[in-house]
Design an enzyme around this catalytic site. Structure first.
Site, short mmCIF file in Angstrom:
data_model
loop_
_atom_site.label_atom_id
_atom_site.label_comp_id
_atom_site.label_asym_id
_atom_site.label_seq_id
_atom_site.Cartn_x
_atom_site.Cartn_y
_atom_site.Cartn_z
CG ASP A 1 -2.07 0.94 1.12
OD1 ASP A 1 -2.29 1.48 0.02
OD2 ASP A 1 -2.76 1.16 2.14
CG ASN B 1 -7.85 -2.18 -5.85
OD1 ASN B 1 -6.95 -2.98 -5.60
ND2 ASN B 1 -8.14 -1.18 -5.01
C1 FPP Z 1 -1.55 0.19 -3.42
O1 FPP Z 1 -1.17 1.52 -3.51
C2 FPP Z 1 -1.11 -0.59 -4.55
C3 FPP Z 1 -1.91 -1.17 -5.48
C4 FPP Z 1 -3.38 -1.10 -5.47
C5 FPP Z 1 -1.39 -1.92 -6.61
C6 FPP Z 1 -0.23 -2.78 -6.31
C7 FPP Z 1 0.59 -2.83 -7.52
C8 FPP Z 1 1.90 -2.83 -7.56
C9 FPP Z 1 2.78 -2.85 -6.40
C10 FPP Z 1 2.53 -2.81 -8.88
C11 FPP Z 1 3.22 -4.04 -9.20
C12 FPP Z 1 2.46 -5.26 -9.06
C13 FPP Z 1 2.62 -6.33 -9.85
C14 FPP Z 1 1.93 -7.59 -9.47
C15 FPP Z 1 3.42 -6.31 -11.06
P1 FPP Z 1 -2.31 2.64 -3.59
O2 FPP Z 1 -2.51 2.98 -5.00
O3 FPP Z 1 -3.53 2.15 -2.88
O4 FPP Z 1 -1.63 3.80 -2.81
P2 FPP Z 1 -2.35 4.96 -1.96
O5 FPP Z 1 -3.08 4.27 -0.84
O6 FPP Z 1 -1.21 5.78 -1.49
O7 FPP Z 1 -3.24 5.67 -2.91
#
Ligand code: FPP
Length: 261
Positions: free
Chosen positions: A38, A86
Site C-alpha cells: 500500500d 479496486n
Molecule cells: C496500493 O497503492 C497498490 C496497489 C493497489 C497496486 C499494487 C501494484 C503494484 C505494487 C505494482 C506491481 C504489481 C505487480 C503484481 C506487477 P495505492 O494505489 O492504494 O496507494 P495509496 O493508498 O497511497 O493511494
C-alpha cells in the site's frame, strides 16, 4: 528449504545502523509471508508525480521482495495486487495496473526460472482483460515444474467473495449428493479457498501505516502475526523486510493456547 548463506550475506552487506542479518534467526524465518502493498499513490503524490509512477516504482519493490524472500528461505510469498474493490478506481489507473501486471510478469519470468519460483494466483481471473489472463496462464505454465518458493499474486481478490464462492461450491456438492454436510470441517473449507494447499500466512506485512485488512485473507489470517510499517510500498526494501522478520521472531505465538514460542 534451500538457502545460500554466502549469497545471503553479500545481499545483506552495507547494513543500516538499526538492523543487520545477525538480528534474525535464520532457523525461524516465517514460512509464508503475505503483504498488503500500500502507498504507491501517496509515494507518487509526495513527489509531484502521477499515481501511475508510484505503481511503476512499486514493481521494483516487488522484485526486490521476491528476491529477498527466496534468499531468506521463505516457502511462500503472497501479495495483494488488486482487490475486487479496486475496479472503482479511475479507468486509466485500472488499465495501467492490468498492463503492468502482464508486462511485469513476462519480464520477470527469467527471474522466476533462475530462482525456481512457482507462480500461482488468488482471485477471480475470469473478469480480467484477455491479454492479462493469457500472460498469467503463460506464467503458470512456465513455472509449473518449479519446486522452490511459491509466489502467489492476489488479483481481483476479495476475501468475502472467496468465502461465499467456497460456501456455494460446498452447498452444490451437498445438494448433488457428492458429500454430506457432516463432511464440512475447517480442512475441507480451506481446500475450497483460492489458497488451497498453502499454509496460512505466518506474517502479514502492511505498508503505509493503515490499520485494516481491506478484505484480504480473512479466513487465512486467523493466527497470523501482523507487522504494519509507515514505509510506503515503493520504499519497502530488504532492510524493512528484515525488520518485519525480527519483529515476528520477537512474538510469542500461542495459537490460542498458553505455551510455545
Ligand atoms: C496500493 O497503492 C497498490 C496497489 C493497489 C497496486 C499494487 C501494484 C503494484 C505494487 C505494482 C506491481 C504489481 C505487480 C503484481 C506487477 P495505492 O494505489 O492504494 O496507494 P495509496 O493508498 O497511497 O493511494
Amino acid at each position: 528449504m534451500r538457502r545460500d548463506l554466502d549469497k545471503l550475506a553479500a545481499y545483506y552487506a552495507d547494513a543500516p545502523d538499526d538492523i543487520s542479518l545477525a538480528d534474525v534467526d535464520l532457523g525461524r524465518v516465517p514460512g509464508h509471508v503475505s503483504i498488503i502493498m500500500d502507498g504507491n499513490g501517496r509515494w507518487a503524490q509526495a513527489r509531484g508525480l502521477d499515481r501511475s509512477e508510484g505503481h511503476v516504482a512499486g514493481v521494483d519493490s516487488l522484485r526486490e521482495t521476491v528476491t529477498t524472500s527466496v534468499r531468506l528461505g521463505v516457502d511462500a510469498l503472497s501479495v495483494y495486487a488488486f482487490s475486487t474493490e479496486n475496479w472503482k478506481r479511475p479507468q486509466k489507473e485500472v488499465n495501467l495496473l492490468m498492463h503492468l501486471f502482464a508486462t511485469t510478469l513476462l519480464k520477470e519470468l527469467p527471474l522466476f526460472h533462475q530462482e525456481n519460483v512457482r507462480l500461482r494466483f488468488l482471485g477471480d481471473l475470469t473478469q480480467l482483460p484477455a491479454e492479462t489472463r493469457a500472460v498469467f496462464q503463460e506464467g503458470l505454465d512456465e513455472t509449473a515444474d518449479h519446486d522452490g518458493m511459491t509466489f502467489a499474486l492476489a488479483v481481483n481478490y476479495g476475501s468475502r467473495a472467496e468465502i461465499v464462492r467456497a460456501c456455494r461450491g460446498i452447498a452444490q456438492d451437498v445438494a448433488a449428493g457428492k458429500m454430506s454436510a457432516d463432511d464440512v470441517d475447517e480442512e475441507l473449507f480451506s481446500s475450497r479457498l483460492y489458497t488451497a494447499g498453502m499454509r496460512d500466512p505466518d506474517l502479514l506485512i502492511r505498508t503505509s501505516g493503515e490499520l485494516r485488512l481491506s478484505n484480504y485473507l480473512l479466513w487465512q489470517l486467523a493466527y497470523t502475526e501482523f507487522y504494519v510499517t509507515d514505509t510506503l510500498w515503493p520504499d519497502f526494501d530488504r532492510w524493512e523486510y528484515l525488520r518485519a522478520v525480527r519483529s515476528f521472531q520477537g512474538r510469542n505465538r500461542r495459537f490460542g493456547g498458553v505455551t510455545g514460542k
